[in-house]
Design a protein around this motif. Structure first.
Motif, PDB file in Angstrom:
ATOM      1  N   ARG A  79      -5.305  68.266  28.351  1.00  0.00           N
ATOM      2  CA  ARG A  79      -5.850  68.743  29.653  1.00  0.00           C
ATOM      3  C   ARG A  79      -6.963  67.760  30.041  1.00  0.00           C
ATOM      4  O   ARG A  79      -8.143  68.086  30.014  1.00  0.00           O
ATOM      5  N   GLY A 127      -1.693  64.902  22.785  1.00  0.00           N
ATOM      6  CA  GLY A 127      -0.766  66.025  22.991  1.00  0.00           C
ATOM      7  C   GLY A 127      -0.680  66.975  21.821  1.00  0.00           C
ATOM      8  O   GLY A 127      -0.240  68.120  21.977  1.00  0.00           O
ATOM      9  N   GLY A 159      -7.959  77.571  21.218  1.00  0.00           N
ATOM     10  CA  GLY A 159      -6.797  77.654  20.324  1.00  0.00           C
ATOM     11  C   GLY A 159      -6.921  76.643  19.197  1.00  0.00           C
ATOM     12  O   GLY A 159      -6.733  76.970  18.011  1.00  0.00           O
ATOM     13  N   ALA A 190      -5.035  80.337  24.739  1.00  0.00           N
ATOM     14  CA  ALA A 190      -4.286  79.221  24.170  1.00  0.00           C
ATOM     15  C   ALA A 190      -2.838  79.474  24.573  1.00  0.00           C
ATOM     16  O   ALA A 190      -2.207  80.399  24.058  1.00  0.00           O
TER      17      ALA A 190
END
Ligand SMILES: Cc1ncc(C[n+]2csc(CCOP(=O)(O)OP(=O)(O)O)c2C)c(N)n1
Ligand SMILES: [Mg+2]
Length: 338
Positions: A79, A127, A159, A190
């Protein structure tokens, strides 16, 4: 999420200059409008693969960047568009990468999650959940070794904060007194799992105590509070006291990624936070209440930001796709001495 305290508002307002408030407004708005545009381009089929938007969380990275100095490093998860824009990467290069074009930061081969900028000390875009945490400590290890006074901001989610590698990293970072700020962006979810469904102990930052690492919770919808906490953390690291943890309480307005069934929370929950806690609205109010700018002046800024984002989208559409030769570049590092 903790409610915003009126005392914090008063202090922030009186201590913050017009220039800084306008800078925060501009920077957060750039991220929001950029992300909205990325969402549109995705809908038009111009962005392929994964795309995780940062809308709602803008104050976290903008506040912390205001506490950073030139040469400090940052690393984050998938993100990541907000982090890139906030550290000064070019919106054109970021948008072109999202659309897989040669003018992108990874020449169109990385996409949303895999962009880097050596010039801006931005180390990705990762990622694999939590993978950036030990790498962030490694960057800080290099800085400590070089004794250059730099600090690394290592961002990860609520998360990711349940992963084992995070705690192995805490242990070593504290043992070696590494200048790393662990930033937990607690956006409450999450993917579709709420923090309260995955975690019994509600304060994620307190887990640092098991390793002797200091930390605190921060209101991530108040950019001024984030900057103040960031300055404290940076001072701790630069003084050679080792790592620091900031658990920044925030909220993402959009889905986890572009496909999200949104069954894990109600529309009303999202709407309420947008209406009552929005970080950009907060700064807008401070600017207007303090008569630092008029509605019309803010509208001018909105226009400027829109123009920057439109130019980025235009650049991305016009940039060619990478040539086939690019398949064979950036695979091995060049040896320095032949
Ligand atoms: C090791 C690993 N496990 C699972 C996934 C799938 N996955 C992607 S994002 C995500 C949720 C992470 O949530 P959080 O750390 O709170 O970050 P946020 O998406 O809220 O920014 C999961 C489980 C992954 N990418 N990597
Ligand atoms: Mg999260």
């Amino acid at each position: 999420m903790a409610t915003r305290k009126s005392t914090a508002k008063t202090t922030s307002q009186s201590n913050t200059s017009r220039e800084e408030l306008l800078k925060f407004y501009r920077e957060m708005l750039l991220i929001r409008r950029f992300e909205e545009k990325a969402g549109q381009l995705y809908g038009m089929g111009l962005i392929g693969g994964f795309c995780h938007l940062y809308i709602g969380q803008e104050a976290v990275v903008v506040g912390l960047e205001a506490a950073a100095e030139e040469g400090d490093k940052r690393i984050t998860s998938y993100r990541d568009h907000g982090h890139m824009l906030a550290c000064g990467m070019d919106p054109k290069g970021v948008m072109a990468e999202l659309t897989g074009r040669a003018g992108g930061y990874s020449r169109g081969k990385g996409g949303s999650m895999h962009m880097f900028s050596k010039e801006r000390h931005f180390y990705g875009g990762h990622g694999i959940v939590g993978a950036q945490v030990p790498i962030g400590a490694g960057l800080a290890f290099a800085d400590k070794y070089l004794d250059n006074g730099r600090v690394t901001f290592t961002y990860f989610g609520d998360g990711a904060a349940n992963q084992g590698q995070v705690y192995e990293t805490y242990n070593m970072a504290q043992l070696w007194e590494l200048p790393v700020i662990f930033v937990i962006e607690n956006n409450q979810y999450a993917m579709g799992t709420a923090v309260k469904r995955s975690t019994r102990s509600p304060n994620l930052w307190e887990r640092g105590a098991a390793y002797g690492i200091a930390g605190e919770e921060v209101d991530g919808m108040d950019v001024l509070a984030v900057k103040a906490a960031g300055e404290k953390a940076v001072a701790h690291c630069r003084a050679g006291k080792g790592p620091y943890i900031l658990e920044v309480m925030t909220y993402r307005y959009r889905g986890h990624s572009m496909s999200d069934p949104a069954k894990y929370r109600s529309r009303e929950e999202v709407q309420k936070i947008r209406e009552e806690r929005d970080a950009i609205e907060h700064v807008r109010e401070l600017i207007l209440q303090g008569t630092h700018a008029t509605e019309d002046e803010l509208k001018e800024i909105d226009k400027e930001i829109k123009a920057i984002v439109n130019a980025a989208a235009e650049f991305a559409r016009e940039s060619p796709e990478p040539s086939v030769d690019e398949l064979f570049t950036d695979i091995y590092a060049e040896a320095a001495n032949g």
